[in-house]
Design a protein around this motif. Structure first.
Motif, PDB file in Angstrom:
ATOM      1  N   ALA A 116     -28.329 -21.889 -18.547  1.00  0.00           N
ATOM      2  CA  ALA A 116     -28.437 -22.062 -16.879  1.00  0.00           C
ATOM      3  C   ALA A 116     -27.271 -21.179 -16.279  1.00  0.00           C
ATOM      4  O   ALA A 116     -27.344 -20.411 -15.557  1.00  0.00           O
ATOM      5  N   ALA A 117     -26.160 -21.594 -16.940  1.00  0.00           N
ATOM      6  CA  ALA A 117     -24.991 -21.041 -16.331  1.00  0.00           C
ATOM      7  C   ALA A 117     -24.834 -19.736 -16.853  1.00  0.00           C
ATOM      8  O   ALA A 117     -24.283 -18.977 -15.898  1.00  0.00           O
ATOM      9  N   VAL A 118     -25.223 -19.164 -17.889  1.00  0.00           N
ATOM     10  CA  VAL A 118     -25.203 -17.546 -18.260  1.00  0.00           C
ATOM     11  C   VAL A 118     -26.008 -16.862 -17.251  1.00  0.00           C
ATOM     12  O   VAL A 118     -25.608 -15.933 -16.710  1.00  0.00           O
ATOM     13  N   ALA A 119     -27.368 -17.359 -17.079  1.00  0.00           N
ATOM     14  CA  ALA A 119     -28.002 -16.681 -15.926  1.00  0.00           C
ATOM     15  C   ALA A 119     -27.240 -16.851 -14.647  1.00  0.00           C
ATOM     16  O   ALA A 119     -27.537 -15.598 -13.836  1.00  0.00           O
ATOM     17  N   LEU A 120     -26.713 -17.811 -14.195  1.00  0.00           N
ATOM     18  CA  LEU A 120     -26.130 -17.867 -13.080  1.00  0.00           C
ATOM     19  C   LEU A 120     -24.963 -16.698 -12.776  1.00  0.00           C
ATOM     20  O   LEU A 120     -25.046 -16.097 -11.815  1.00  0.00           O
TER      21      LEU A 120
END
Length: 159
Positions: free
Chosen positions: A109-113
Motif C-alpha cells: 500500500a505504501a509503494v502504491a501511495l
C-alpha cells in the motif's frame, strides 16, 4: 474450469481453476507466494494488498478470472535480500514490524501511495493507509517509514 494466464512478479504463469476462485488462494496455494496474507477475506483489512497493473488491490476479493493477461505483483516481486525496495529498506530502518503479519500489505500500500504522491503529507499517508489494519499498532513507525522511503526514492528513483 478455465485456463488462466497472467504475469506474477515478472513471470508468466498459467493454471486451470474456476473463474471465481479468489486470486489470494491461487497465489498462496498454487504458486506458493506467501507474502499476501489472509486476514479478513472480504477486502477490508489489507493484509493481502498486492498490485494489479501497478495499482494496489486486494487479491482476497479478486477472482482469478479477472486477472487474465494482467500483471500481478506481490511483495516478493518488489525486492529483498541484497536489493530491497526503498520502502522495504525504510521499514527495516524504522523498525516497523512487530508481529509482521500485516507488513507485506502495508508495504505494498505504501509503494502504491508513493507512486501517486511522491511527497505525501501526513493526511495523504493516513488516508492511503487507513484501510490497512495493524493489530500491533505500529502506525507511527509506518508513517515515519513512508516519509523515509519518499526521501530514499527521491534520492535514487527506481525504474
Amino acid at each position: 474450469m478455465a485456463l488462466h494466464h497472467f504475469l506474477l512478479n515478472g513471470q508468466t504463469v498459467s493454471l486451470e481453476a474456476p473463474e471465481d476462485m479468489p486470486l489470494l488462494w491461487v497465489l498462496r496455494d498454487v504458486f506458493g507466494v506467501t507474502g499476501p496474507k489472509y486476514g479478513c477475506g472480504v477486502g477490508v483489512c489489507g493484509a493481502c494488498t498486492s498490485h494489479l497493473n501497478g495499482h494496489a488491490f486486494r487479491p482476497c476479493i479478486q477472482p482469478v478470472g479477472g486477472v487474465h493477461g494482467q500483471r500481478v505483483t506481490t511483495i516478493e516481486g518488489l525486492g529483498g535480500g541484497e536489493a530491497p525496495h526503498p520502502v522495504q529498506q525504510a521499514w527495516i530502518d524504522e523498525d516497523v514490524a512487530q508481529c509482521g503479519f500485516c507488513q507485506p500489505g502495508q508495504i505494498m500500500a505504501a509503494v502504491a501511495l508513493l507512486q501517486s504522491h511522491p511527497q505525501p503529507t501526513d493526511a495523504d499517508i493516513d488516508a492511503a493507509m487507513s484501510d490497512n489494519v495493524c493489530r500491533c499498532g505500529t502506525y507511527v513507525r509506518i508513517r515515519s517509514a513512508i516519509k523515509r522511503a519518499a526521501l530514499l526514492l527521491r534520492a535514487s528513483p527506481r525504474p
